[in-house]
Design an enzyme around this catalytic site. Structure first.
Site, PDB file in Angstrom:
ATOM      1  N   GLU A   6      -4.167   2.584   1.593  1.00 21.03           N
ATOM      2  CA  GLU A   6      -4.395   3.061   3.053  1.00 21.03           C
ATOM      3  C   GLU A   6      -3.171   2.054   3.819  1.00 21.03           C
ATOM      4  O   GLU A   6      -3.134   1.188   3.833  1.00 21.03           O
ATOM      5  CB  GLU A   6      -5.729   2.739   3.288  1.00 21.03           C
ATOM      6  CG  GLU A   6      -6.307   3.672   4.094  1.00 21.03           C
ATOM      7  CD  GLU A   6      -6.524   5.164   3.509  1.00 21.03           C
ATOM      8  OE1 GLU A   6      -5.565   6.012   3.559  1.00 21.03           O
ATOM      9  OE2 GLU A   6      -7.419   5.121   2.976  1.00 21.03           O
ATOM     10  N   ASP A  42      -0.839  12.664   3.715  1.00 25.65           N
ATOM     11  CA  ASP A  42      -1.630  13.941   3.787  1.00 25.65           C
ATOM     12  C   ASP A  42      -0.963  15.002   3.428  1.00 25.65           C
ATOM     13  O   ASP A  42      -1.520  15.837   2.703  1.00 25.65           O
ATOM     14  CB  ASP A  42      -2.175  13.896   5.217  1.00 25.65           C
ATOM     15  CG  ASP A  42      -2.931  12.418   5.575  1.00 25.65           C
ATOM     16  OD1 ASP A  42      -3.085  11.932   4.896  1.00 25.65           O
ATOM     17  OD2 ASP A  42      -3.172  12.346   6.775  1.00 25.65           O
TER      18      ASP A  42
HETATM   19  C1  GLA Z   1      -3.726   8.853   8.243  1.00 27.47           C
HETATM   20  C2  GLA Z   1      -2.128   9.418   8.178  1.00 27.47           C
HETATM   21  C3  GLA Z   1      -1.594   9.159   6.929  1.00 27.47           C
HETATM   22  C4  GLA Z   1      -1.718   7.576   6.526  1.00 27.47           C
HETATM   23  C5  GLA Z   1      -3.658   7.169   6.720  1.00 27.47           C
HETATM   24  C6  GLA Z   1      -3.626   5.875   6.344  1.00 27.47           C
HETATM   25  O1  GLA Z   1      -4.520   9.916   7.411  1.00 27.47           O
HETATM   26  O2  GLA Z   1      -2.168  10.667   8.613  1.00 27.47           O
HETATM   27  O3  GLA Z   1      -0.370   9.272   7.013  1.00 27.47           O
HETATM   28  O4  GLA Z   1      -1.220   6.529   7.200  1.00 27.47           O
HETATM   29  O5  GLA Z   1      -3.902   7.837   8.136  1.00 27.47           O
HETATM   30  O6  GLA Z   1      -3.463   5.604   5.024  1.00 27.47           O
END
Ligand code: GLA
Length: 388
Positions: A37, A176
């Site tokens: 994360e 994502d």
């Molecule tokens: C969100 C962002 C991702 C990532 C997560 C944390 O989901 O869209 O790109 O940075 O937070 O891991």
């Protein structure tokens, strides 16, 4: 509902709206992140998997420079936009995601002459499960197929990230969109966000008598808000102070020395410590899954949560309560998932303990006066694909 039924339903609605059958129907899923994360904008490692919840799009081409958008999930009528008018941050609503993708494709030199789009999504919004990436990727894949662009999944993910960063204005990483575009059923995606190289890691929990629960705290989050951007800027400051391109380049073995060099930059030290240890946790989790020691990833997940809570400081009382309650009730591991500040947590548990755990979390929330959480079981599902 079966994929084919969903496709038919979405195609039928498209036909009612636009007066002709769509040229095709596509789907792209939301995701949960198993581990890794706030590492993706530090060129690090992540390991998400796709949810069965997905955005579905029925789409046809147009030749007149017009983009028409409709969503089954929003009360709006059909929204009509001219492609030449699309401009970054001109739109604050849901249409910014599909329109941003069209803008990003055209900005990259792809000739898109218009489209009619009807969208429908089962990915909960604001729950940290990538509902926006699902919308972006489904539109990108549809246009890629219809316009014969020949772009691979990782390339579509990059364009969708650009739509989100520049057009929508949320400074998110690449996880994502890549998860939605590239995940495979029954697998977690081990992704190196520096070069987008990928490995599909078999992740069949049911075969081992395990379950992974997603607990949506119902605390809504948004990444266009300032806190996500502040963490990102802090990480970039850390990399600059340490003289590396990205925090990914700080080796775990050299972490103490790196932290010492950061002197009295306490805030930055905490961010750096999280990112470097989190990259290591992804590598540990991958190694454990590869050697069949699935239960042993539990403590790695829990360590990750502590680091996000104490060092990166992106958790919230509701997420902490899920994690603490689940662990006391016998979970193998638990952590927040996604960007944080609300959204969802994941809980790894023995199948036999699921009922007790779900009850314990529900009672703890009621006791604390929090809104009841939504709990569901997540099984690694397919990435983006054409349905019809
Ligand atoms: C969100 C962002 C991702 C990532 C997560 C944390 O989901 O869209 O790109 O940075 O937070 O891991």
């Amino acid at each position: 509902m079966e994929a084919q039924q969903v496709a038919q339903q979405v195609a039928r609605r498209f036909t009612e709206l636009y007066g002709a059958r769509p040229e095709g129907v596509w789907a792209a899923p939301g995701r949960v992140n198993l581990i890794g994360e706030h590492t993706d904008y530090n060129d690090g490692f992540v390991m998400p998997f796709a949810l069965p919840h997905q955005a579905t799009a029925a789409v046809s081409r147009r030749t007149d420079g017009v983009l028409r958008l409709h969503s089954a999930d929003v009360a709006d009528d059909v929204v009509e936009l001219r492609l030449d008018d699309l401009a970054p941050q001109s739109d604050r609503g849901w249409t910014a995601y599909p329109a941003g993708v069209v803008w990003a494709l055209r900005e990259a030199g792809h000739e898109i002459t218009g489209a009619d789009v009807h969208l429908s999504s089962t990915v909960p919004t604001g729950a940290g499960l990538s509902s926006s990436a699902a919308l972006e990727v489904v539109v990108a894949l549809a246009l890629n197929d219809l316009y014969g662009l020949g772009l691979q999944g990782w390339r579509l993910a990059r364009l969708c990230q650009r739509a989100e960063n520049v057009y929508v204005g949320a400074p998110t990483g690449i996880m994502d969109q890549t998860a939605s575009a590239c995940c495979e059923s029954g697998h977690a995606l081990f992704l190196d966000t520096r070069d987008l190289s990928q490995q599909q890691i078999p992740f069949d929990l049911a075969a081992e008598g395990l379950r992974l629960l997603v607990v949506d705290t119902q605390v809504k989050h948004a990444h266009s808000g300032g806190e996500y951007g502040k963490r990102r800027a802090g990480c970039e400051k850390g990399a600059a102070l340490l003289g590396v391109d990205a925090l990914r380049d700080v080796p775990h073995a050299g972490l103490d020395a790196a932290l010492a060099r950061l002197g009295d930059e306490e805030e930055v030290r905490r961010l750096v410590r999280h990112v470097v240890t989190e990259d290591r946790r992804v590598e540990r989790a991958v190694a454990l899954l590869r050697s069949g020691e699935t239960r042993a990833i539990g403590p790695v997940l829990t360590e990750g949560h502590a680091s996000l809570r104490d060092d990166f400081r992106v958790s919230c009382p509701e997420l902490d309560l899920v994690v603490d309650t689940a662990l006391s009730a016998g979970a193998l591991g638990a952590r927040m998932t996604g960007g944080g500040f609300g959204g969802s947590a994941i809980v790894l548990a023995e199948a036999a303990d699921v009922e007790t755990l779900t009850k314990a979390v529900g009672e703890a929330f009621a006791g604390a006066g929090f809104t009841a959480p939504r709990v569901f079981e997540a099984v690694p599902a397919a990435g983006a694909r054409r349905l019809a």
